[in-house]
Scaffold this motif. Sequence first.
Motif, mmCIF file in Angstrom:
data_model
loop_
_atom_site.group_PDB
_atom_site.id
_atom_site.type_symbol
_atom_site.label_atom_id
_atom_site.label_comp_id
_atom_site.label_asym_id
_atom_site.label_seq_id
_atom_site.Cartn_x
_atom_site.Cartn_y
_atom_site.Cartn_z
ATOM 1 N N VAL A 99 -43.674 -4.658 11.875
ATOM 2 C CA VAL A 99 -43.474 -3.256 11.493
ATOM 3 C C VAL A 99 -44.109 -2.328 12.521
ATOM 4 N N TYR A 100 -45.294 -2.704 13.009
ATOM 5 C CA TYR A 100 -45.943 -1.914 14.061
ATOM 6 C C TYR A 100 -45.022 -1.792 15.274
ATOM 7 N N GLU A 101 -44.446 -2.909 15.707
ATOM 8 C CA GLU A 101 -43.569 -2.891 16.876
ATOM 9 C C GLU A 101 -42.311 -2.064 16.598
ATOM 10 N N ALA A 102 -41.820 -2.120 15.363
ATOM 11 C CA ALA A 102 -40.604 -1.367 15.022
ATOM 12 C C ALA A 102 -40.863 0.141 15.094
ATOM 13 N N ILE A 103 -41.984 0.588 14.527
ATOM 14 C CA ILE A 103 -42.291 2.030 14.561
ATOM 15 C C ILE A 103 -42.596 2.469 15.985
ATOM 16 N N ARG A 104 -43.322 1.647 16.700
ATOM 17 C CA ARG A 104 -43.663 1.996 18.083
ATOM 18 C C ARG A 104 -42.400 2.087 18.944
ATOM 19 N N ALA A 105 -41.436 1.209 18.700
ATOM 20 C CA ALA A 105 -40.172 1.245 19.452
ATOM 21 C C ALA A 105 -39.434 2.548 19.179
ATOM 22 N N ARG A 106 -39.474 3.012 17.936
ATOM 23 C CA ARG A 106 -38.830 4.283 17.608
ATOM 24 C C ARG A 106 -39.502 5.441 18.352
ATOM 25 N N GLY A 114 -45.575 -3.363 2.243
ATOM 26 C CA GLY A 114 -46.430 -2.739 1.241
ATOM 27 C C GLY A 114 -47.119 -1.506 1.799
ATOM 28 N N ARG A 115 -47.532 -0.597 0.909
ATOM 29 C CA ARG A 115 -48.135 0.658 1.369
ATOM 30 C C ARG A 115 -49.470 0.420 2.068
ATOM 31 N N THR A 116 -50.274 -0.508 1.575
ATOM 32 C CA THR A 116 -51.569 -0.786 2.212
ATOM 33 C C THR A 116 -51.372 -1.291 3.636
ATOM 34 N N ALA A 117 -50.428 -2.224 3.803
ATOM 35 C CA ALA A 117 -50.151 -2.760 5.140
ATOM 36 C C ALA A 117 -49.582 -1.674 6.052
ATOM 37 N N LEU A 118 -48.715 -0.825 5.490
ATOM 38 C CA LEU A 118 -48.153 0.273 6.283
ATOM 39 C C LEU A 118 -49.257 1.199 6.773
ATOM 40 N N ARG A 119 -50.217 1.483 5.914
ATOM 41 C CA ARG A 119 -51.306 2.373 6.315
ATOM 42 C C ARG A 119 -52.148 1.763 7.439
ATOM 43 N N GLN A 120 -52.263 0.432 7.455
ATOM 44 C CA GLN A 120 -52.952 -0.233 8.564
ATOM 45 C C GLN A 120 -52.205 0.008 9.876
ATOM 46 N N VAL A 121 -50.871 -0.097 9.801
ATOM 47 C CA VAL A 121 -50.038 0.129 10.986
ATOM 48 C C VAL A 121 -50.178 1.572 11.459
ATOM 49 N N LEU A 122 -50.081 2.516 10.527
ATOM 50 C CA LEU A 122 -50.171 3.933 10.892
ATOM 51 C C LEU A 122 -51.551 4.273 11.439
ATOM 52 N N ALA A 123 -52.593 3.684 10.869
ATOM 53 C CA ALA A 123 -53.952 3.924 11.360
ATOM 54 C C ALA A 123 -54.109 3.430 12.791
ATOM 55 N N ARG A 124 -53.486 2.288 13.094
ATOM 56 C CA ARG A 124 -53.543 1.768 14.467
ATOM 57 C C ARG A 124 -52.819 2.708 15.426
ATOM 58 N N LEU A 125 -51.653 3.209 15.018
ATOM 59 C CA LEU A 125 -50.909 4.129 15.877
ATOM 60 C C LEU A 125 -51.679 5.428 16.084
ATOM 61 N N VAL A 126 -52.422 5.864 15.074
ATOM 62 C CA VAL A 126 -53.266 7.057 15.223
ATOM 63 C C VAL A 126 -54.394 6.781 16.210
ATOM 64 N N SER A 127 -55.029 5.608 16.095
ATOM 65 C CA SER A 127 -56.142 5.269 16.996
ATOM 66 C C SER A 127 -55.686 5.170 18.441
ATOM 67 N N LEU A 179 -40.849 4.963 4.519
ATOM 68 C CA LEU A 179 -41.105 3.872 5.468
ATOM 69 C C LEU A 179 -41.286 2.541 4.743
ATOM 70 N N VAL A 180 -41.960 2.578 3.592
ATOM 71 C CA VAL A 180 -42.144 1.355 2.804
ATOM 72 C C VAL A 180 -40.788 0.773 2.420
ATOM 73 N N GLU A 181 -39.873 1.638 1.978
ATOM 74 C CA GLU A 181 -38.546 1.167 1.559
ATOM 75 C C GLU A 181 -37.709 0.726 2.763
ATOM 76 N N GLU A 182 -37.774 1.505 3.858
ATOM 77 C CA GLU A 182 -36.983 1.192 5.057
ATOM 78 C C GLU A 182 -37.403 -0.127 5.688
ATOM 79 N N LEU A 183 -38.710 -0.328 5.778
ATOM 80 C CA LEU A 183 -39.243 -1.437 6.571
ATOM 81 C C LEU A 183 -39.653 -2.641 5.724
ATOM 82 N N GLY A 184 -39.585 -2.501 4.413
ATOM 83 C CA GLY A 184 -39.886 -3.637 3.547
ATOM 84 C C GLY A 184 -41.320 -4.102 3.660
#
Length: 262
Positions: free
Chosen positions: A8-15, A40-53, A33-38
């Motif tokens: 999911v991280y790679e998918a968002i980063r590619a976009r 969980g919200r907790t895991a998604l927030r980890q991905v978004l936090a990494r992209l913010v960092s 994003l949870v629905e699009e990428l299949g």
Amino acid sequence: MGPKTAKVYEAIRARLVSGEYAAGDKMPSERTLVEELGIGRTALRQVLARLVSEGSLEVRGRSAYLVPGTVSVKRPEGLEPWRIHGERDVYNNRWVKLQLWDVEPPGVERFEHHVVKLHHVAVTAVLDDQDRVLMLWRYRFVAQQWGWELPGGIVDEGEDPADTALREVVEETGWRPKSVDHIVTYQPMVGMVDSPHEIFIGHGAEQVGSPTDAEEAGHIEWVPLSDIPGLMARGELMGSGTLVALLHILASRGKQGLTAAH
């Protein structure tokens, strides 16, 4: 990150890289994003936090994310650059070139200005899942001082700086990041010295051996990010690349903390 989260991280980063989400755009909601990428919200927030960092996203409001790049300040217009009439070498070897440039600032008499040309450099802050950064404790004889530094080194001719970043981390620490992301390119002493510095952030490092660069190796340690302000206050963080990378990380995490507080 697990395989699904990494995907999911790679998918968002590619976009983001492709421009699907342009500078200034608001990201889709977490629910979308949870629905699009299949995921969980907790895991998604980890991905978004990494992209913010990494500086790829900015936090806006309680759970809104914005693609950075928009600024309110406008570039001044109508100003003239310095004119460069010529240059000549004073000293040149494989490490450093000293030149004199014949320059003419607007409205000022032309004169010769010293210019020092150094190498193109890549520096990497490698983070783990325990909020620690991979650092080296080294002695620098020029400053006659011990201090903490991030791994980094010279970009070889024709080499991609991202490849340099990976190579130098492995050579100096024995750890290999699974990925590195470019944060910023800057000049450390822009008034006289030409030495582009590329800053990267790495994730998912695994130990692949021992350091192979005997000259650059030092004591290797995973340093808690919470220690960085104290080390800075004690003057134990050496090199502009180290400071720029770590300040970027702390600033990004600070934005997340402020958002959570509201």
